[in-house]
Design an enzyme around this catalytic site. Sequence first.
Site, mmCIF file in Angstrom:
data_model
loop_
_atom_site.group_PDB
_atom_site.id
_atom_site.type_symbol
_atom_site.label_atom_id
_atom_site.label_comp_id
_atom_site.label_asym_id
_atom_site.label_seq_id
_atom_site.Cartn_x
_atom_site.Cartn_y
_atom_site.Cartn_z
ATOM 1 N N ARG A 165 0.857 -1.208 0.000
ATOM 2 C CA ARG A 165 0.000 0.000 0.000
ATOM 3 C C ARG A 165 0.880 1.240 0.000
ATOM 4 N NH1 ARG A 165 -3.848 -0.034 4.955
ATOM 5 N NH2 ARG A 165 -4.819 -1.716 3.797
ATOM 6 N N ARG B 114 -1.650 6.804 9.561
ATOM 7 C CA ARG B 114 -1.684 6.234 8.208
ATOM 8 C C ARG B 114 -1.832 7.337 7.152
ATOM 9 N NH1 ARG B 114 -4.012 0.923 8.354
ATOM 10 N NH2 ARG B 114 -3.230 -0.177 10.183
ATOM 11 N N LYS C 133 -3.609 1.516 14.924
ATOM 12 C CA LYS C 133 -3.615 2.449 13.787
ATOM 13 C C LYS C 133 -4.256 3.796 14.140
ATOM 14 C CE LYS C 133 -6.631 -0.434 11.740
ATOM 15 N NZ LYS C 133 -7.575 -1.020 10.803
ATOM 16 N N LYS D 243 -5.914 7.269 12.031
ATOM 17 C CA LYS D 243 -6.265 7.734 10.683
ATOM 18 C C LYS D 243 -6.736 9.184 10.699
ATOM 19 C CE LYS D 243 -7.372 3.136 9.114
ATOM 20 N NZ LYS D 243 -8.390 2.167 8.702
ATOM 21 N N CYS E 163 -14.876 -3.574 0.107
ATOM 22 C CA CYS E 163 -13.464 -3.799 0.432
ATOM 23 C C CYS E 163 -12.938 -4.940 -0.433
ATOM 24 C CB CYS E 163 -13.313 -4.149 1.908
ATOM 25 S SG CYS E 163 -13.882 -5.819 2.275
ATOM 26 N N CYS F 133 -7.369 -11.007 1.146
ATOM 27 C CA CYS F 133 -7.375 -10.594 2.548
ATOM 28 C C CYS F 133 -7.535 -11.800 3.474
ATOM 29 C CB CYS F 133 -8.487 -9.578 2.811
ATOM 30 S SG CYS F 133 -8.510 -9.106 4.543
ATOM 31 N N CYS G 75 -15.690 -8.700 6.291
ATOM 32 C CA CYS G 75 -15.598 -8.999 7.730
ATOM 33 C C CYS G 75 -15.917 -7.720 8.491
ATOM 34 C CB CYS G 75 -14.193 -9.530 8.071
ATOM 35 S SG CYS G 75 -12.986 -8.254 8.444
ATOM 36 N N CYS H 69 -13.356 -2.031 6.407
ATOM 37 C CA CYS H 69 -12.462 -1.235 5.554
ATOM 38 C C CYS H 69 -13.198 -0.363 4.530
ATOM 39 C CB CYS H 69 -11.461 -2.138 4.845
ATOM 40 S SG CYS H 69 -10.453 -3.079 6.005
HETATM 41 C C1 HEM Z 1 -9.356 -4.031 12.881
HETATM 42 C C2 HEM Z 1 -9.487 -3.336 11.806
HETATM 43 C C3 HEM Z 1 -8.865 -3.599 10.466
HETATM 44 C C4 HEM Z 1 -7.984 -4.547 10.029
HETATM 45 C C5 HEM Z 1 -7.326 -5.638 10.811
HETATM 46 C C6 HEM Z 1 -7.780 -4.298 8.606
HETATM 47 C C7 HEM Z 1 -6.988 -5.055 7.787
HETATM 48 C C8 HEM Z 1 -6.951 -4.900 6.429
HETATM 49 C C9 HEM Z 1 -6.326 -5.791 5.503
HETATM 50 C C10 HEM Z 1 -5.612 -7.086 5.846
HETATM 51 C C11 HEM Z 1 -6.492 -5.273 4.285
HETATM 52 C C12 HEM Z 1 -5.937 -5.808 2.993
HETATM 53 C C13 HEM Z 1 -6.937 -6.449 2.130
HETATM 54 C C14 HEM Z 1 -6.380 -6.660 0.748
HETATM 55 O O1 HEM Z 1 -6.056 -5.676 0.100
HETATM 56 O O2 HEM Z 1 -6.263 -7.809 0.327
HETATM 57 C C15 HEM Z 1 -7.212 -4.053 4.414
HETATM 58 C C16 HEM Z 1 -7.574 -3.218 3.393
HETATM 59 C C17 HEM Z 1 -7.994 -1.927 3.587
HETATM 60 N N1 HEM Z 1 -8.403 -1.374 4.750
HETATM 61 FE FE1 HEM Z 1 -8.467 -2.293 6.471
HETATM 62 N N2 HEM Z 1 -8.502 -3.198 8.248
HETATM 63 C C18 HEM Z 1 -9.189 -2.752 9.341
HETATM 64 C C19 HEM Z 1 -10.058 -1.682 9.403
HETATM 65 C C20 HEM Z 1 -10.104 -0.682 8.431
HETATM 66 C C21 HEM Z 1 -10.900 0.510 8.506
HETATM 67 C C22 HEM Z 1 -11.816 0.863 9.656
HETATM 68 C C23 HEM Z 1 -10.652 1.222 7.374
HETATM 69 C C24 HEM Z 1 -11.179 2.562 6.902
HETATM 70 C C25 HEM Z 1 -11.878 3.407 7.563
HETATM 71 C C26 HEM Z 1 -9.725 0.453 6.596
HETATM 72 C C27 HEM Z 1 -9.229 0.822 5.379
HETATM 73 C C28 HEM Z 1 -8.712 -0.067 4.504
HETATM 74 C C29 HEM Z 1 -8.478 0.231 3.142
HETATM 75 C C30 HEM Z 1 -8.651 1.573 2.483
HETATM 76 C C31 HEM Z 1 -8.043 -0.943 2.556
HETATM 77 C C32 HEM Z 1 -7.680 -1.109 1.117
HETATM 78 C C33 HEM Z 1 -8.701 -1.765 0.316
HETATM 79 C C34 HEM Z 1 -10.017 -1.074 0.204
HETATM 80 O O3 HEM Z 1 -10.092 0.065 -0.278
HETATM 81 O O4 HEM Z 1 -11.006 -1.708 0.591
HETATM 82 N N3 HEM Z 1 -9.416 -0.681 7.258
HETATM 83 N N4 HEM Z 1 -7.490 -3.842 5.741
HETATM 84 S S1 SF4 Z 2 -13.140 -5.428 5.851
HETATM 85 FE FE1 SF4 Z 2 -12.258 -7.329 6.500
HETATM 86 S S2 SF4 Z 2 -12.379 -8.582 4.662
HETATM 87 FE FE2 SF4 Z 2 -12.556 -6.502 3.994
HETATM 88 S S3 SF4 Z 2 -10.441 -5.901 3.477
HETATM 89 FE FE3 SF4 Z 2 -10.911 -5.247 5.578
HETATM 90 S S4 SF4 Z 2 -10.085 -6.847 6.831
HETATM 91 FE FE4 SF4 Z 2 -10.324 -7.703 4.776
#
Ligand code: HEM
Ligand code: SF4
Length: 580
Positions: free
Chosen positions: A74, A143, A216, A218, A436, A442, A481, A485
């Site tokens: 990323r 971030r 994290k 943001k 997402c 993921c 999940c 995201c």
């Molecule tokens: C416990 C909370 C979270 C965990 C463990 C987590 C973990 C991850 C992981 C492993 C990915 C990679 C997925 C892939 O590209 O294959 C991802 C993508 C992403 N996450 Fe999270 N995430 C969390 C919460 C959030 C939240 C609350 C946001 C935004 C407000 C966010 C924003 C993003 C974004 C922008 C991506 C890139 C892909 C997309 O646009 O959907 N994440 N996250």
């Molecule tokens: S919402 Fe959950 S399944 Fe979707 S990208 Fe984030 S960690 Fe992965």
Amino acid sequence: MTDDKRSRNEHIKEDSRFLRGTIAEGLEDVATGAISEDDAQLTKFHGTYLQDDRDLRPERAKKKLEKAFSFMIRLRLPGGLASPKQWLALDAIAGTYANHTLRLTTRETFQFHGVIKSNMRRTMQAINAALLDTIAACGDVNRNVMSASNPFLSKAHAAAHDLAVAISEHLLPKTGAYHEIWLDGEEVDANGKPVKKKEAKEEKEPIYGPHYLPRKFKTVIAVPPSNDVDIFAHDLGYIAIVEKGKVVGYNVTVGGGMGMTHGEPDTFPRTADMLGFCTPEQAVDVAEKVLTVQRDWGNRENRKRARLKYTIEDRGLDAFRAEVERRLGFKLGKPRPYRFEQTGDPIGWQQGADKKWHLTLFIENGRVKDVPGHTLRAALREIAEFHTGAFVLTGNQNLIIANVSAKAKSKIDAVLKEHGITPYASSGMRRSSMACVALPTCGLALAESERFLPEVITALEDVLDKAGLRDDDIVIRMTGCPNGCARPYLAEIGLVGKNPGLYNLYLGAAFDGSRLNKLYAEDVDKAQMLGLLEPMLARYAKEREEGERFGDFVIRAGYVRATTAGNQFHADVELVKLVT
Ligand code: HEM
Ligand code: SF4
């Protein structure tokens, strides 16, 4: 120490020598496509996640092969701004080292998927050669900083963008680990020439300390009336107060966040609170002090309760504000009036204050790829070859081709047409949709998302047609999940994966992003979600009041109660019973 209750990640950070761990050694190990578990926690701070292709798991297991490991990378891209030259470089990286696609994320940056370990250094070096980096794109740090999309729209938008860059730079980890591990200790100067990075004699993290943050963090900057950054979903937010075209200051918000865990009611999404008002000159200092109070007050024992939102729930907003003000040495002002209208992007051509043109392209779930008859990646590459303006990624996974002259405008239209691309979505609901990534990359996904939401919307478009709602913007978001995201808890219709093929259905968020939705039905499959939504949408079309949004209607019609605070988000009425 037996009474040390700190989480495992705290120890990993502490022992990592400022984020080095054994990453460099792990990259050399050709016996496996993976790296050690501890290093996989540390690489997040460098902007990369170890993943595997989950589609291939059964077949590889049968053949007794290790998982098909690869890395997601990323970028750090404050305000989502990239030059045409950078676009071309990133496109080339996607083709050479990744899975031939670019993913535009919900937080205004790029992701590459499918980079194998032996290509990791080369990929990072190619990113560096494009004058970009991936530092702090993931991990327990500040971030990527988002700002109101399109800095070229007005002076206020430009100021918001500049603030995003300033905060991103100020809160960047100072460790030399990134350059050492990925770039052989080198960095490039403004002309792209490699120069040796100055060795820090005694390495310190003046802002973070050796344990970085509990979790994290943001940061976003919004320019009303657009809430395209979804300000209330983020730890720290700035709402630009614009007078006579000039930003006179910012309302500061704190304590928003999306992630929760199914079945654990002390975890919940939460909309941010108003902290106060600051001047443009104070804004970076405010970011630092909010961050350091969270550094010191945040929960380091339980990572599920470690975000700023829980610190504020547990300690109270007043106590948090008092400590921030104590560290600032001044009091924040009273928040000024502002008004948000929507979270979505204005799709299509738009003219800025300086008469330049900007094209916002709807890109379904941010995936830039070529498919027969719809060669988006090729089209954008062709445009980047002659485009003299900029590319801007939006918080809705869309792309703005910005700063276009009237002459180049028709050329861009022609290239898009040639590649089978229209800037527009097939319906207001699709235009207002986000998913997402989820499967196959993921590791946390419990269900499909990016590969499934488009077909749910296609099915709902029949319902919308019948009800006469095809052009109505109805915000729908899906995640694989509960981590959230794609910010599903701020969607009028939220679908959150629980098991393969099964989702929790949430309803009733505000169209302007200011109110969370609420759980309406659990474990619904595709047929059930359509069965539940169809009569609701039909009623909405018939019974809505002038200008009433779907998210408000479902509350008035009694499907759900309004969520007025984060921890009230869990269903407080009996959930709808499903006929199975
Ligand atoms: C416990 C909370 C979270 C965990 C463990 C987590 C973990 C991850 C992981 C492993 C990915 C990679 C997925 C892939 O590209 O294959 C991802 C993508 C992403 N996450 Fe999270 N995430 C969390 C919460 C959030 C939240 C609350 C946001 C935004 C407000 C966010 C924003 C993003 C974004 C922008 C991506 C890139 C892909 C997309 O646009 O959907 N994440 N996250
Ligand atoms: S919402 Fe959950 S399944 Fe979707 S990208 Fe984030 S960690 Fe992965």
